[in-house]
Design a protein around this motif. Structure first.
Motif, mmCIF file in Angstrom:
data_model
loop_
_atom_site.group_PDB
_atom_site.id
_atom_site.type_symbol
_atom_site.label_atom_id
_atom_site.label_comp_id
_atom_site.label_asym_id
_atom_site.label_seq_id
_atom_site.Cartn_x
_atom_site.Cartn_y
_atom_site.Cartn_z
ATOM 1 N N ASP A 175 -3.220 -5.319 5.731
ATOM 2 C CA ASP A 175 -2.016 -4.777 6.362
ATOM 3 C C ASP A 175 -2.336 -3.987 7.623
ATOM 4 N N ARG A 191 -1.087 3.892 7.395
ATOM 5 C CA ARG A 191 -0.767 3.458 6.026
ATOM 6 C C ARG A 191 0.366 4.289 5.436
ATOM 7 N N HIS A 194 3.593 3.301 6.933
ATOM 8 C CA HIS A 194 4.021 1.987 6.437
ATOM 9 C C HIS A 194 4.606 2.102 5.034
ATOM 10 N N SER A 198 8.388 1.243 3.814
ATOM 11 C CA SER A 198 8.524 0.129 2.870
ATOM 12 C C SER A 198 9.247 0.513 1.589
ATOM 13 N N LYS A 319 -2.431 -5.896 -2.342
ATOM 14 C CA LYS A 319 -1.349 -5.074 -1.801
ATOM 15 C C LYS A 319 -1.352 -3.675 -2.402
ATOM 16 N N SER A 325 -6.281 -3.404 1.299
ATOM 17 C CA SER A 325 -5.261 -3.764 2.288
ATOM 18 C C SER A 325 -5.305 -2.911 3.550
ATOM 19 N N TRP A 326 -5.792 -1.666 3.431
ATOM 20 C CA TRP A 326 -5.846 -0.786 4.597
ATOM 21 C C TRP A 326 -7.259 -0.286 4.886
ATOM 22 N N TYR A 348 5.840 -1.809 -3.190
ATOM 23 C CA TYR A 348 5.570 -3.194 -2.822
ATOM 24 C C TYR A 348 5.789 -4.251 -3.908
#
Length: 374
Positions: A175, A191, A194, A198, A319, A325-326, A348
């Motif tokens: 991501d 992050r 985000h 989200s 995820k 992911s980060w 998520y």
């Protein structure tokens, strides 16, 4: 030569090595015991193990051939009866040529010495600049403490520029929009932003109000490690009871694995490279915290799929794990990892429920507890 699949267990007096050798002739089998080493040869198989404790060849050693199973089991006496050998499940370490003779150095590996021609007195008498600028250390900006921009990531932060040639595939991998151009602190800030963007209140409320039946089913699911932990507890109680009844004279049962490796898993472990890393205490801590993050994501996917991973499992795990992911590097306390994992569980995946988060956290705790027991 072929390295056979093998399993190592123990009791008070013996190390028990079971090897799967379906093409061997038992009459031609030979084994040797030398200090911490055990060597076995029976054409076309050869096995050399370096055990974490001393062995002895005193006439008590013996081998048993099971024709139906195609196995040879060797009972190797311990030099000191009652000594518990650690990490017998670490197949790659057992296959190494030698055990490490010293612990990983805790101090820096490079020592800065006074320059050529300078004496210790001259170095000590050098005037200190008491007016040097000061700045409070920033916990979330370790790269500032190092005096440089650090965009390293991966295992022990040993990798850089991995994604520079994968720009087209980048969105499908991580991501983080620019892994090689952002520092660890910048990745964390991005992050968190985000995750805030989200989070969907409607989705969360829908699962909370209308998904009670589904959540109850998911939370009632019992993963195998829960039963294995109960089995270990019962086994420990029986063992303690036997020892107490016999007043110390009872023999302890062979130390069988509660979660035995399958033949396929043993082959995979055998083929892993046996590498040693020079890691300081701080780096090891980041690795342990990252492992908690990944295992939490795995436990979530295992529970919602009821142990039957599917095509979405890789996406779920990647995820939910900010390490994957980060490229997050945790440096604080384990509570920081739990907080991050819980946030992502509510942002998520398909099922977003606080009770489910608590169940997954319990699963993660049990997995690490079982690992510690072995």
């Amino acid at each position: 030569m072929l390295t056979p699949c093998f399993d190592v267990t123990q009791d008070d007096a013996f190390i028990i090595i079971t090897m799967r050798v379906p093409f061997a002739k038992a009459a031609e089998a030979e084994f040797c015991i030398d200090g911490t080493f055990f060597k076995f040869y029976c054409k076309p198989y050869f096995l050399r193990l370096c055990l974490p404790g001393e062995l002895v060849e005193d006439g008590r050693e013996r081998a048993v051939h099971d024709i139906e199973k195609g196995t040879i089991t060797v009972y190797v006496p311990k030099l000191h009866v009652g000594v518990h050998f650690e990490n017998l499940g670490m197949i790659t370490s057992l296959l190494s040529k030698k055990q490490p003779t010293s612990k990983t150095p805790q101090n820096p590996l490079i020592e800065v010495l006074p320059g050529a021609g300078a004496t210790e007195e001259e170095v000590e008498e050098e005037e200190f600049d008491w007016q040097i600028d000061q700045e409070m250390p920033v916990e979330d900006k370790p790269e500032l403490l190092l005096g440089k921009r650090s965009s390293a990531y991966g295992f022990a932060e040993q990798h850089t520029a991995v994604f520079s040639k994968l720009q087209q595939e980048l969105p499908a991998l991580v991501d983080c929009p620019d892994p090689d151009g952002m520092t660890g602190h910048e990745r964390r800030v991005a992050r968190l932003a985000h995750e805030e963007a989200s989070f969907n209140p409607q989705h969360y409320l829908a699962d909370l109000m209308d998904g009670a039946e589904m959540m109850e089913a998911l939370c009632q699911f019992q993963p195998p490690w829960s039963q294995q932990l109960v089995a270990w507890t019962d086994k420990k109680k029986r063992s303690e009871g036997t020892t107490t009844t016999a007043k110390g004279k009872g023999q302890r049962e062979p130390d069988q694995d509660i979660i035995p490796f399958t033949d396929e898993e043993r082959v995979q472990l055998k083929e892993l490279p046996n590498k040693e890393y020079l890691l300081d205490k701080a780096t090891r801590r980041t690795l342990y915290l990252g492992l908690v993050d990944v295992i939490f994501a795995y436990a979530y996917d295992y529970r919602i799929t009821e142990g039957e991973h599917n095509v979405e499992s890789a996406w779920n795990i990647c995820k939910l794990s900010s390490t994957l992911s980060w490229l997050e590097v945790f440096r604080g306390r384990v509570e920081e990892v739990i907080y991050c994992s819980a946030r992502r569980c509510l942002c998520y995946p398909l099922y977003r429920h606080w009770q489910l988060v608590q169940c997954v956290l319990h699963d993660t705790t049990q997995l690490f507890l079982l690992g510690n027991l072995h």
